[in-house]
Motif scaffolding. Sequence first.
Motif, PDB file in Angstrom:
ATOM      1  N   THR A 139       0.819  -1.222   0.000  1.00  0.00           N
ATOM      2  CA  THR A 139       0.000   0.000   0.000  1.00  0.00           C
ATOM      3  C   THR A 139       0.848   1.265   0.000  1.00  0.00           C
TER       4      THR A 139
ATOM      5  N   LYS B  58      -6.440  -1.162  -2.082  1.00  0.00           N
ATOM      6  CA  LYS B  58      -5.529  -0.062  -1.794  1.00  0.00           C
ATOM      7  C   LYS B  58      -4.234  -0.204  -2.591  1.00  0.00           C
TER       8      LYS B  58
ATOM      9  N   GLU C  18      -4.841   0.907  -6.032  1.00  0.00           N
ATOM     10  CA  GLU C  18      -5.064   2.354  -6.102  1.00  0.00           C
ATOM     11  C   GLU C  18      -3.755   3.130  -6.116  1.00  0.00           C
TER      12      GLU C  18
END
Length: 492
Positions: free
Chosen positions: A95, A124, A127
């Motif tokens: 992350t 996450k 992303e």
Amino acid sequence: MSEAKKSHVKTLLILGASGDLTGRLLLPGLAQLIATGREADLVLVGAGSPDFSAEDWQQRVADVFGQAKKKATAQGAAHLDRMAAHTSYSALDVTAPGELGQLVSTLEGPVALYFALPPKISQKACEVLTPAEVPAGTTLVMEKPFGSSAESAHALTRTLTRLVPEEYIQRVDHFRGKATVFNILGLRFANRFLEPLFSAEHVAKMEIFYDEDLALESRAGYYDHAGALRDMIQSHLLQILALLTLNAPATLGERDLRDHIGSVLRATKVPTDYAKSTRRARYTAGTSRGHDVPDYVDEDGVDAANGTETLAEIELRINNSRWSGVPFLLRSGKALGCPRKEAVITFKPVSHLPDGFTGNDTPTRLRIGFGPDTLELELDVNGPGDMYELDRIGLSAQLNSPDLLPYGEVLAGVLAGDPTLSVRDDTAEQCWRIVEPVLAAWANDEVPLEEYAAGSNGPGNWLTSQEVQLDRAPKDGEVPGTSLDAQTAGGA
């Protein structure tokens, strides 16, 4: 979506290499695949927590691959040894911006990124990845659940397709292995006497069961926020329902097959009187598999305030010309006394049974078992002795058994760039669309949360299957409208 053949994966990067999913399912599935002599040039890389060292990873791989070597071909054993000797491990925070991208840049492509991580962490991680950090040809492999609603599933797809095209996204469903898929499709579409019978004209009802005798088994972290409806019905059982009810695709190519799966799911819904069309329950203390099982709310990690169900049933209808009016029942639960993993197709009775026959006049049923895949056709025939008396027989067969574990089948598709067994974006959203109204009704306590003792077959007032009024003229002395197959509670 293009059906052009994709490049074969050269590197498998498992994110969450220290986790339970990797050790219990992924590595054994991969090892069995390699043991058959396939994937000779694949490079295996693990990544995960700094608490897990490169030595820990190499030992984990060596242990699993060593077990697989006992049943491997000579060539397969050599491949296992090579892969174990050259595997590597990286400690990183997926992350954290840049960390995963930097690791991927060092690997030989095409690369498959297998997110063996909790869903929120997987999302996450995707992303924070940038398109520039994801080389062309990279495959993203996602474990269920695919979002927590139709909206979040769509949001997940937006995140993933920002990085790679949809055809390079594999949403894996190990329950829907290649053998199971093609056993069902072959049975339905390759047999003249069965193909026309799968319709509302001939089918009285269809039921799909996945009753387990296992209890929570230390999975509270996930299961207590999911429950039986999300964990099994929303994902796995709706996929099996689609295979049993779709129209015949032109080919078995991934686009044709997945287009037809999407089509039938778009026509599927739960009747809106949820107090009648759905049921939920939770196990209490009892005995299952010879072991004492505590009350679900007393299991480690469980929050009673979540109101999590461990047994769920929903009735569905498919609003198209093939299936209009046929009830479909999907059921799944834990800590049940009689494990049951099968689809049961109950056919309508004959339009006329000549007077003079005696004995049990019961509907013809086709049973398709899952794991192992089996087939049983239940028929009424003339019994021994009295030729007028009908008796029940079952014609059974063992269906094709895969040579791979479920995760071996998943990985074979991933590594070959074949998404046939994966769940397409529209299908993932449709599965959530079907169950979301039920979840909302349950959250509002419109349907009571009942209880059953662990090791029983469910609440005592539940039938194992919904009664269906079968359309047949009553015989002399018979009460009109009586269901031919009403069962007593708890029977299997």
